[in-house]
Design an enzyme around this catalytic site. Structure first.
Site, PDB file in Angstrom:
ATOM      1  N   GLU A  57       0.622  -0.949  -0.423  1.00 44.30           N
ATOM      2  CA  GLU A  57      -0.058  -0.168  -0.358  1.00 44.30           C
ATOM      3  C   GLU A  57       1.051   1.365  -0.169  1.00 44.30           C
ATOM      4  O   GLU A  57       2.093   1.354   0.123  1.00 44.30           O
ATOM      5  CB  GLU A  57      -1.130  -0.267   1.028  1.00 44.30           C
ATOM      6  CG  GLU A  57      -2.000  -1.236   1.478  1.00 44.30           C
ATOM      7  CD  GLU A  57      -1.595  -2.026   1.466  1.00 44.30           C
ATOM      8  OE1 GLU A  57      -1.987  -3.215   1.759  1.00 44.30           O
ATOM      9  OE2 GLU A  57      -0.589  -2.723   1.922  1.00 44.30           O
ATOM     10  N   ASP A  72     -10.291 -15.811   9.835  1.00 48.24           N
ATOM     11  CA  ASP A  72     -10.666 -15.608  10.678  1.00 48.24           C
ATOM     12  C   ASP A  72     -12.266 -16.222  11.534  1.00 48.24           C
ATOM     13  O   ASP A  72     -12.077 -15.878  12.454  1.00 48.24           O
ATOM     14  CB  ASP A  72     -11.321 -13.997  10.632  1.00 48.24           C
ATOM     15  CG  ASP A  72     -11.616 -13.640   9.152  1.00 48.24           C
ATOM     16  OD1 ASP A  72     -12.137 -14.524   8.888  1.00 48.24           O
ATOM     17  OD2 ASP A  72     -11.510 -12.370   8.984  1.00 48.24           O
TER      18      ASP A  72
END
Length: 773
Positions: free
Chosen positions: A94, A349
């Site tokens: 990023e 998750d």
């Protein structure tokens, strides 16, 4: 105070740092280097003395995460600090804009926790209880602009990293520093004069690219195992929590020692003055995120088991994770898994949440915290959104199957019988939702098909498109089927990015069909009301509105179904005091809903063999000068020779060089050119698995459509009145939606009542500001 790079630079861009050779004594055979920071970093600092402020520590790690705690150390353990919160910020490549957005937001949260404005303030030295851990996935992949920002903050020095130490390959590079500088989104420097508190930061740069789950392994098995934090928080680069979000999330753990995990509200970033909502894809995701946080997360929180705490912003009690939950969580990074397991761990998750609430000998549950809000960028282009949902849908589908097939594990935990009963109810609810998800392709088509049939039955003398209604219905059905076939063909052979105009075209076609369907539904309700008025005024039939509603089957089912969906959205949003998305985004969501149900679902199932998450396959080691220990000194201790700035002027020049680079980044956003890595070869076994699943899915949905579009299922025997000629499956479908919506609404109301109770309790127990530490 905000200073630009030009203000701070002083020496100008021509200042060049001189690198000198320095001998560094080995620490237990490890290369650990202390590098002095620039005096300019400390210019406006509250603390100007002490090793953690005047020097940055670098450690070249040559072992795997499991072996780290016994071989290396971290500053927090050396300083004997009790860490309340350890925040991990994971990133890949990023740019600096996304990076500073998240890090600055985290620093603002630390400032709030230490301020007098915080109801449960940690005090002026509270920053010592908080650690930010930045984990970057691959040294070759990290954006160089981010390294520049880190250099300005005192957390990075060029030329220090090495690929090996004494012949052992380096697996990670750890930089430790307590910075007193923040960089805002305009790339201006903020200091204590703008309310920035000292921030303990560990920057862990992995040598190889090995996926996000491996980054979490470095965080949990390395950092957390060493510093033993009370609570761990997860944040993705690009996600921006509000200044009070960490406080509210941490309070959930303080209030109840049985809370093992918690999450806040993930909100779509809508831009200044909601300008991003002009993009219907962003508006649709904004509505979707809001309704999930108003209906789904509160319901699951009331049950005590949230199926997924989003990795973009969530928290766990570290003690609850240790042992089996983390062991199961990290199974996903092991190579050689079968295709089911590989798809399962696209949603790792969800596995972590399931293992946490079913952990033996410990009764943990999960909680949603409405007051903890974090904004995140959402895809604004259809191809990127399709790719994202492919991972989400496939991962969540297989994770749901895993949770349901192993739901009996909950009865091996020490939860109370009441809590186990709540879990059992939730598992049944999830099983029903999973079944409806499996047949949603057929249900969506049948709803469209039946809507036209209903409009013809309500009033055959007045049709929504007049005499052309029958032709319109036939043409739309043919277009619908064509679109479905086109999606299957393109999903089996093309990437969304390579066939974007095809997907945009099909999405627009589905939106047109959805718009016409909604119009037909509204027309049917309007005509039914007209029929009631006509009976009362012309025929003189004495019938109450309630009696007409109860006895007119088609009208009743249609109204109940629409109210239990779109009416529920509005009412529940008002209860949560957050109705604005209904005004700005609901219409876009309604029109793009067929894209979610058809395009996303078909593409996901047709690409079950693709289990990639984010690894780009580039794991080359940077070819730089290796670090070799030498014998030196009278005692013959091991030392390393390294070239770094050592003089004060040279250290300042190196920092100014970073600052000068950052100055050039303003108005020059990073662009990677949209490079796409070559597709990896798929194994035949994976494709065979995909084929079996897709065929089973198609056959199930096709049988439903063929069966329930048969006129034999329209019951006219007992209801000769056309308004009461009803398809049995249509009635079942409408009332199933209504019942599931009722469950969601009850959960929504119960949660908001509990939430208000917690707010009232916190307000009553908060000490006066002047009495706080």
């Amino acid at each position: 105070m905000q200073e630009t790079a030009a203000d701070q630079h002083e020496g100008g861009h021509d200042t060049i740092a001189r690198y000198s050779k320095k001998h560094v004594a080995a620490s237990k055979g490890n290369f650990v280097l202390s590098v002095g920071v620039s005096s300019k970093i400390l210019k406006h600092a509250a603390y100007q003395d002490g090793d953690e402020f005047t020097s940055m520590s670098y450690t070249a790690v040559t072992c795997e995460p499991d072996d780290f705690p016994g071989r290396y150390d971290l500053r927090q353990r050396r300083y004997n600090r009790q860490i309340k919160i350890a925040l991990v910020v994971t990133m890949y490549n990023e740019d600096e804009a996304l990076f500073v957005k998240s890090i600055l937001a985290a620093q603002k949260n630390i400032a709030y926790l230490c301020s007098d404005q915080c109801p449960k303030s940690w005090g002026q030295d509270g920053w010592k209880n908080f650690v930010i851990v930045i984990v970057s996935d691959g040294r070759q992949k990290i954006n160089p602009r981010v390294l520049t920002v880190l250099g300005v903050m005192g957390l990075y020095v060029d030329g220090v990293c090495r690929s090996s130490v004494n012949g052992d390959p380096v697996t990670a590079h750890i930089f430790e520093y307590t910075t007193q500088i923040a960089v805002d989104r305009s790339l201006n420097i903020r200091t204590r004069k703008e309310g920035i508190f000292p921030t303990q930061i560990i920057f862990l740069l992995k040598e190889k690219n090995a996926k996000k789950i491996n980054s979490h392994k470095w965080f949990f098995d390395v950092v957390c195992e060493v510093i033993q934090p009370e609570v761990t928080m997860l944040l993705d680069v690009g996600t921006k929590p509000t200044a009070v979000s960490f406080y509210h999330l941490y309070r959930a753990f303080e209030r109840n020692p049985l809370v093992g995990g918690a999450c806040g509200e993930i909100a779509a970033e809508v831009g200044k003055n909601c300008e991003k909502l002009l993009n219907p894809l962003v508006a649709t995701q904004n509505f979707e995120y809001k309704m999930s946080n108003i209906l789904d997360k509160p319901l699951e929180s009331v049950f005590g088991y949230i199926s997924v705490l989003p990795g973009a912003f969530s928290a766990y009690r570290y003690r609850a994770l240790r042992g089996e939950p983390l062991r199961k969580y990290f199974l996903g990074e092991k190579p050689g898994a079968d295709i089911f397991t590989s798809n399962l761990y696209l949603a790792e998750d969800r596995i972590l949440c399931f293992e946490l609430v079913t952990k033996k000998d410990e009764a943990w549950y999960l909680k949603y915290v409405k007051s903890a809000v974090a904004e995140t960028d959402v895809p604004d282009k259809l191809p990127e959104l399709i790719s994202q949902r492919r991972r989400w849908l496939n991962g969540s589908f297989f994770a749901s199957v895993h949770a349901l097939t192993n739901c009996t594990q909950i009865f091996q935990s020490p939860h109370s019988n009441w809590q186990k009963a709540l879990f059992a109810v939730e598992f049944v609810y999830n099983a029903v939702n999973l079944l409806f998800s499996w047949i949603s392709l057929a249900n969506f088509y049948l709803a469209f098909y039946f809507m036209f049939k209903v409009s013809e039955n309500v009033n055959s003398d007045s049709l929504p498109f007049g005499s052309a209604s029958s032709n319109v219905s036939i043409v739309l059905r043919e277009l619908y089927i064509f679109a479905i076939v086109a999606i299957f063909i393109s999903s089996l052979s093309n990437r969304p990015q390579g066939s974007k105009w095809l997907y945009y075209g099909i999405s627009a076609l589905f939106s047109l069909i959805m718009g016409i369907t909604l119009y037909v539904g509204g027309w049917s309700i309007y005509q039914a009301i007209n029929n009631f008025n006509h009976r009362m005024t012309t025929n003189g039939v004495k019938q109450s509105a309630w009696e007409y509603f109860r006895s007119t089957t088609v009208f009743r089912d249609l109204v109940v179904s629409l109210l239990s969906t779109y009416g529920l959205y509005l009412i529940s949003s008002i209860i949560h005091l957050d109705p604005w998305h209904c005004l700005t985004s609901m219409a876009q969501y309604m029109l793009i809903l067929p894209t979610y149900n058809n395009i996303f679902m078909i593409y996901a199932f047709c690409n079950l063999h693709d289990v990639s998450w984010g690894t780009k396959g580039d794991n080359k080691i940077v070819d730089d000068k290796p670090m070799v220990a030498q014998k030196a000194g009278k005692a013959g201790e091991q030392v390393f020779e390294v070239e770094i700035p050592t003089e004060s002027d040279d250290i300042d020049a190196a920092w100014s060089a970073h600052l000068g680079k950052m100055e050039t980044y303003r108005g020059n956003p990073f662009d990677d050119g949209g490079k796409v890595d070559p597709a990896t070869k798929k194994e035949d076994a994976c494709k065979e698995f995909r084929t079996r699943i897709v065929l089973s899915w198609i056959i199930t949905n096709a049988l439903l459509i063929a069966l329930f579009t048969n006129d034999q299922f329209v019951d006219k025997t007992f209801h000769p009145d056309p308004q009461n000629a009803v398809n049995s499956y249509l009635t079942f479908l409408f009332w199933s939606v209504a019942i599931l919506s009722a469950v969601r609404f009850i959960g929504c109301v119960v949660y908001i009542a509990l939430w208000w109770g917690e707010k009232t309790s916190d307000a009553a127990s908060a000490p006066p500001i002047h009495k706080r530490a």
